[in-house]
Motif scaffolding. Structure first.
Motif, PDB file in Angstrom:
ATOM      1  N   VAL A 115       3.296  -1.395   8.961  1.00 52.65           N
ATOM      2  CA  VAL A 115       3.161  -0.834   7.613  1.00 52.65           C
ATOM      3  C   VAL A 115       4.511  -0.962   6.903  1.00 52.65           C
ATOM      4  N   THR A 116       4.510  -1.570   5.724  1.00 55.61           N
ATOM      5  CA  THR A 116       5.747  -1.680   4.941  1.00 55.61           C
ATOM      6  C   THR A 116       5.484  -1.215   3.514  1.00 55.61           C
ATOM      7  N   VAL A 117       6.525  -0.647   2.909  1.00 53.90           N
ATOM      8  CA  VAL A 117       6.436  -0.194   1.521  1.00 53.90           C
ATOM      9  C   VAL A 117       7.621  -0.793   0.765  1.00 53.90           C
ATOM     10  N   ASN A 118       7.339  -1.508  -0.294  1.00 56.60           N
ATOM     11  CA  ASN A 118       8.390  -2.061  -1.150  1.00 56.60           C
ATOM     12  C   ASN A 118       8.218  -1.502  -2.557  1.00 56.60           C
ATOM     13  N   CYS A 126       4.905   0.495  -6.287  1.00 60.47           N
ATOM     14  CA  CYS A 126       5.206   0.087  -4.915  1.00 60.47           C
ATOM     15  C   CYS A 126       4.098  -0.804  -4.380  1.00 60.47           C
ATOM     16  N   ILE A 127       4.472  -1.690  -3.493  1.00 59.21           N
ATOM     17  CA  ILE A 127       3.486  -2.502  -2.773  1.00 59.21           C
ATOM     18  C   ILE A 127       3.504  -2.060  -1.310  1.00 59.21           C
ATOM     19  N   ILE A 128       2.334  -1.668  -0.802  1.00 62.63           N
ATOM     20  CA  ILE A 128       2.199  -1.229   0.589  1.00 62.63           C
ATOM     21  C   ILE A 128       1.375  -2.281   1.323  1.00 62.63           C
ATOM     22  N   THR A 129       1.893  -2.764   2.439  1.00 60.68           N
ATOM     23  CA  THR A 129       1.140  -3.754   3.225  1.00 60.68           C
ATOM     24  C   THR A 129       1.024  -3.284   4.672  1.00 60.68           C
ATOM     25  N   TRP A 130       0.015  -3.793   5.364  1.00 59.77           N
ATOM     26  CA  TRP A 130      -0.192  -3.458   6.771  1.00 59.77           C
ATOM     27  C   TRP A 130      -1.101  -4.486   7.406  1.00 59.77           C
ATOM     28  N   GLN A 131      -1.153  -4.450   8.729  1.00 58.83           N
ATOM     29  CA  GLN A 131      -2.089  -5.304   9.470  1.00 58.83           C
ATOM     30  C   GLN A 131      -3.148  -4.434  10.131  1.00 58.83           C
ATOM     31  N   ILE A 150      -0.937   9.373  -0.871  1.00 62.23           N
ATOM     32  CA  ILE A 150       0.421   9.332  -1.405  1.00 62.23           C
ATOM     33  C   ILE A 150       0.787  10.725  -1.918  1.00 62.23           C
ATOM     34  N   GLN A 151       1.843  11.266  -1.336  1.00 63.14           N
ATOM     35  CA  GLN A 151       2.317  12.575  -1.804  1.00 63.14           C
ATOM     36  C   GLN A 151       3.596  12.367  -2.615  1.00 63.14           C
ATOM     37  N   ASN A 152       3.546  12.728  -3.878  1.00 62.25           N
ATOM     38  CA  ASN A 152       4.740  12.622  -4.727  1.00 62.25           C
ATOM     39  C   ASN A 152       5.688  13.772  -4.412  1.00 62.25           C
TER      40      ASN A 152
END
Length: 153
Positions: A115-118, A126-131, A150-152
């Motif tokens: 899981v990555t968040v950019n 933000c762009i969130i990716t995962w496998q 998503i918690q702000n």
């Protein structure tokens, strides 16, 4: 067919779960009216093409009675697996319990991988990716559904 033996001597609350891709735990409780010396034995058949096998690693209670089984290297097949728990006692006949279970329905999936968040500094977001998570049986990753919370701050 109705199981011969003393009423309420068969196991109760039979439950299985698959986790970490290929491990499975099954647990049960002794029948309410089973004699104190009753011992239970689990046999299972993963598919009709496999041999029926007895549990290799029983979970025991404080009295040494089998109340569950740990399995390793479990494969999830397309058809239902068959579970049979029978019992023996010096005092009386013990009823058996059996059930067919679709193993994919009892699998606890591992979390998604990598899981990555950019996030960008401007308001683009933000762009969130995962496998997809690892699993022993799902070939089509389109089968997975995800929910992002998503918690702000």
């Amino acid at each position: 067919p109705v199981s011969a033996g003393m009423n309420r001597s068969a196991i109760e609350s039979f439950s299985c779960v698959i986790y970490n891709i290929s491990l499975m735990n099954c647990t049960w409780q002794a029948g309410k009216d089973a004699p104190g010396d009753t011992q239970y034995f689990l046999y299972w058949q993963n598919s009709r093409y496999d041999d029926e096998m007895e549990c290799e690693l029983y979970i025991k209670d404080e009295n040494g009675r089998n109340t569950g089984c740990r399995f390793q290297n479990v494969r999830i097949e397309t058809e239902k697996a068959y579970f049979l728990v029978n019992g023996s006692s010096k005092d009386s006949l013990i009823q058996f319990y059996d059930e067919y279970i679709e193993l994919y329905k009892i699998e606890i999936l591992t979390p998604p991988l990598n899981v990555t968040v950019n996030c960008t500094r401007d308001s683009a977001g933000c762009i969130i990716t995962w496998q997809a998570p690892l699993t022993s049986h799902v070939e089509n990753i389109k089968c997975f559904q995800y929910e992002i919370s998503i918690q702000n701050k």
